[in-house]
Design an enzyme around this catalytic site. Structure first.
Site, short mmCIF file in Angstrom:
data_model
loop_
_atom_site.label_atom_id
_atom_site.label_comp_id
_atom_site.label_asym_id
_atom_site.label_seq_id
_atom_site.Cartn_x
_atom_site.Cartn_y
_atom_site.Cartn_z
N GLU A 1 2.34 -0.12 -10.93
CA GLU A 1 3.76 -0.22 -10.56
C GLU A 1 4.62 0.79 -11.35
O GLU A 1 5.75 0.50 -11.74
CB GLU A 1 4.25 -1.66 -10.68
CG GLU A 1 3.47 -2.55 -9.72
CD GLU A 1 4.16 -3.80 -9.26
OE1 GLU A 1 5.38 -3.86 -9.30
OE2 GLU A 1 3.43 -4.70 -8.80
N ALA B 1 0.83 -1.21 0.00
CA ALA B 1 0.00 0.00 0.00
C ALA B 1 0.86 1.26 0.00
O ALA B 1 1.23 1.79 1.05
CB ALA B 1 -0.93 -0.03 1.21
N GLU C 1 4.97 6.63 -18.33
CA GLU C 1 5.64 7.93 -18.22
C GLU C 1 6.68 7.90 -17.10
O GLU C 1 7.79 8.43 -17.24
CB GLU C 1 4.59 9.04 -17.97
CG GLU C 1 3.67 9.33 -19.16
CD GLU C 1 2.63 8.24 -19.44
OE1 GLU C 1 2.39 7.38 -18.56
OE2 GLU C 1 2.06 8.24 -20.55
N1 CAA Z 1 16.36 3.37 -5.40
C1 CAA Z 1 16.87 4.00 -4.32
N2 CAA Z 1 16.56 5.26 -4.00
C2 CAA Z 1 15.71 5.90 -4.81
C3 CAA Z 1 15.14 5.31 -5.96
C4 CAA Z 1 15.52 3.98 -6.23
N3 CAA Z 1 15.02 3.32 -7.28
N4 CAA Z 1 14.34 6.19 -6.56
C5 CAA Z 1 14.40 7.32 -5.83
N5 CAA Z 1 15.22 7.13 -4.76
C6 CAA Z 1 15.61 8.10 -3.74
C7 CAA Z 1 16.35 9.25 -4.40
O1 CAA Z 1 17.72 8.97 -4.56
C8 CAA Z 1 16.08 10.41 -3.48
O2 CAA Z 1 16.99 10.38 -2.40
P1 CAA Z 1 18.21 11.47 -2.34
O3 CAA Z 1 17.52 12.80 -2.25
O4 CAA Z 1 18.98 11.08 -1.13
O5 CAA Z 1 18.97 11.28 -3.61
C9 CAA Z 1 14.70 10.09 -2.91
O6 CAA Z 1 14.47 8.70 -3.13
C10 CAA Z 1 13.62 10.86 -3.63
O7 CAA Z 1 13.73 10.54 -4.99
P2 CAA Z 1 13.26 11.51 -6.14
O8 CAA Z 1 13.70 12.91 -5.84
O9 CAA Z 1 13.68 10.90 -7.43
O10 CAA Z 1 11.70 11.44 -5.94
P3 CAA Z 1 10.54 11.96 -6.86
O11 CAA Z 1 9.50 12.52 -5.97
O12 CAA Z 1 11.07 12.81 -7.97
O13 CAA Z 1 9.90 10.60 -7.46
C11 CAA Z 1 9.61 8.79 -8.95
C12 CAA Z 1 10.58 9.66 -8.16
C13 CAA Z 1 10.51 7.89 -9.79
C14 CAA Z 1 8.71 9.60 -9.84
C15 CAA Z 1 8.77 7.95 -7.94
O14 CAA Z 1 7.89 8.75 -7.21
C16 CAA Z 1 8.02 6.82 -8.59
O15 CAA Z 1 8.57 5.76 -8.88
N6 CAA Z 1 6.68 6.99 -8.79
C17 CAA Z 1 5.83 5.90 -9.25
C18 CAA Z 1 5.27 5.17 -8.08
C19 CAA Z 1 4.83 3.78 -8.41
O16 CAA Z 1 5.48 3.03 -9.13
N7 CAA Z 1 3.72 3.37 -7.81
C20 CAA Z 1 3.26 2.05 -7.94
C21 CAA Z 1 2.32 1.75 -6.83
S1 CAA Z 1 2.42 0.10 -6.25
C22 CAA Z 1 1.48 -0.83 -7.30
O17 CAA Z 1 1.03 -0.41 -8.33
C23 CAA Z 1 1.38 -2.23 -6.85
C24 CAA Z 1 0.12 -2.89 -7.23
O18 CAA Z 1 -0.78 -2.96 -6.44
C25 CAA Z 1 0.04 -3.57 -8.55
#
Ligand code: CAA
Length: 379
Positions: free
Chosen positions: A363, A124, A367
């Site tokens: 997931e 979640a 985009e």
């Molecule tokens: N591994 C390790 N650390 C990570 C990371 C990764 N893959 N991605 C980001 N971080 C860290 C960053 O390094 C950063 O830390 P620092 O400031 O120390 O460098 C911190 O996390 C914040 O990262 P961002 O500034 O990149 O964060 P952001 O707000 O710009 O968002 C994003 C990044 C890639 C857009 C992210 O929000 C994202 O992946 N969004 C999509 C969410 C998603 O996939 N949701 C799926 C829901 S679950 C689901 O669907 C399951 C189901 O039920 C089927």
């Protein structure tokens, strides 16, 4: 570089294919129609070890690699994409998350039942205002003695109403943004934790997607995974592996679309010959097969990197981005090849299209995958 599957990989494909044909194919159309959760088949899948494929044997899993897991999700999704996502969330988000980031006590308490299919897990993260913008968490977890009090709403939660164990991301220090999020293991039946709404969906209709509500829900501090503030990294790292599972689900749907198209093209006659003799159909089949093979290779590449302990986030994003597009395109072409029959429920291809679409959304949308890939190249 070795493109040959191992004996174990062959055996997993064979076992998953047989299970899917014998136990999932009968009734899959009806379950889709009635939005019915496949409870009985899920227990059987668990008894094969397929609900905790990467969990070490010590914790009741079958300790296999990510490639085996991807093969199994592909085969299951080829027949029933709803079961594909139920299985994927339990394996690569919940079991993997606890096994990789949980402490010994948490692994001991939760993994055995989750890996055997006795219990089901959900993940979640998403909220009404935190979908792609995942760090914008409004669910709050306030520390009170040896517990946290959770308040908030989670959206689009796969397995949400059936899950016994939910990994919940919540803000323990909201002003800190991504650095103020923590992860908690919340058990079904905890007072204050309720299912708020069941979604009615376009596809994967026999999977369970709900909103969850937390109202003064008291969770023991012993159920926090990792340290305070480590929840966003936990979610991002865990989702990297989850995306391989969704790529596998997409490859399965695409392969099912191709298989159905080949079969139909051989059977269906027009202009005094099978439509398989028409170049217009042959070209479609050739394009579909090439795209699916490429998607599968991307999926295996990401899985192999993960198994080798190397960084694989951008590769998993590429696999999901490409495989989900191929799934939608393949399902559309399958409908086109089937003509009018493809548009009605008599054949399964209309369901493949409905099921395929979500792989471009959950997931991480396509985009978001492009953002992950671009950032890895431009940082
Ligand atoms: N591994 C390790 N650390 C990570 C990371 C990764 N893959 N991605 C980001 N971080 C860290 C960053 O390094 C950063 O830390 P620092 O400031 O120390 O460098 C911190 O996390 C914040 O990262 P961002 O500034 O990149 O964060 P952001 O707000 O710009 O968002 C994003 C990044 C890639 C857009 C992210 O929000 C994202 O992946 N969004 C999509 C969410 C998603 O996939 N949701 C799926 C829901 S679950 C689901 O669907 C399951 C189901 O039920 C089927």
């Amino acid at each position: 570089m070795n493109f040959e599957p191992t004996e174990t990989h062959r055996m997993i494909r064979e076992t998953a294919r047989k299970f899917a044909q014998e136990k999932l194919a009968p009734g899959s159309m009806e379950r889709d129609e009635r939005e019915e959760f496949p409870s009985a088949a899920l227990k059987e899948l668990g008894s094969l070890g397929f609900m905790g494929m990467m969990v070490p044997e010590q914790y009741g899993g079958i300790g296999l690699d990510t490639i085996s897991y991807a093969i199994a999700v592909e085969e299951v999704s080829k027949v029933d994409a709803s079961m594909g996502v139920i299985m994927s969330v339990n394996n690569s988000l919940v079991c993997f998350g606890i096994n990789r980031y949980g402490n010994d006590d948490q692994k001991d308490r939760y993994l055995r039942d989750l890996a055997s299919g006795m219990k089901l897990g959900a993940f979640a993260l998403s909220e009404p205002e935190a979908g792609s913008d995942a760090s914008n968490q409004h669910t709050l977890a306030k520390k009170m003695g040896h517990a946290y009090i959770l308040n908030g709403t989670k959206n689009w939660i796969t397995n949400g109403s059936t899950a016994d164990v939910v990994l919940v991301m919540a803000a323990t220090d909201r002003p800190k943004g991504p650095k103020g999020i923590s992860t908690f293991i919340v058990e079904r039946g905890t007072p204050g934790f309720t299912v708020a709404r069941k979604e009615r969906k376009l596809g994967i209709r026999s999977s369970d997607t709900v909103s969850l509500s937390f109202q003064d829900c008291r969770v023991p501090a012993a159920n926090r995974i990792g340290g305070e503030g480590e929840g966003f990294t936990f979610a991002m790292k865990t989702l990297e592996g989850g995306r391989i599972g969704i790529a596998a689900q997409a490859v399965g749907i695409a392969q099912a679309s191709l298989d159905a198209s080949v079969k139909y093209a051989r059977e269906r006659r027009a202009f005094d010959r099978p439509i398989a003799d028409l170049q217009a159909i042959q070209f479609k089949i050739a394009e579909m097969a090439t795209g699916i093979e490429a998607a599968r290779m991307l999926m295996f590449r990401a899985a192999a990197l993960k198994d080798a302990g190397q960084p694989f986030g951008p590769e998993a994003a590429m696999a999901k981005l490409f495989a989900s597009r191929i799934a939608v395109q393949s399902a559309l072409e399958a409908i086109q090849i089937h003509g009018g029959y493809g548009y009605v429920r008599e054949y399964l291809v209309e369901r493949y299209l409905r099921d395929a679409k979500i792989t471009e959304i959950y997931e991480g949308t396509s985009e978001i995958q492009r953002i992950v890939i671009a950032r890895s190249l431009l940082k």
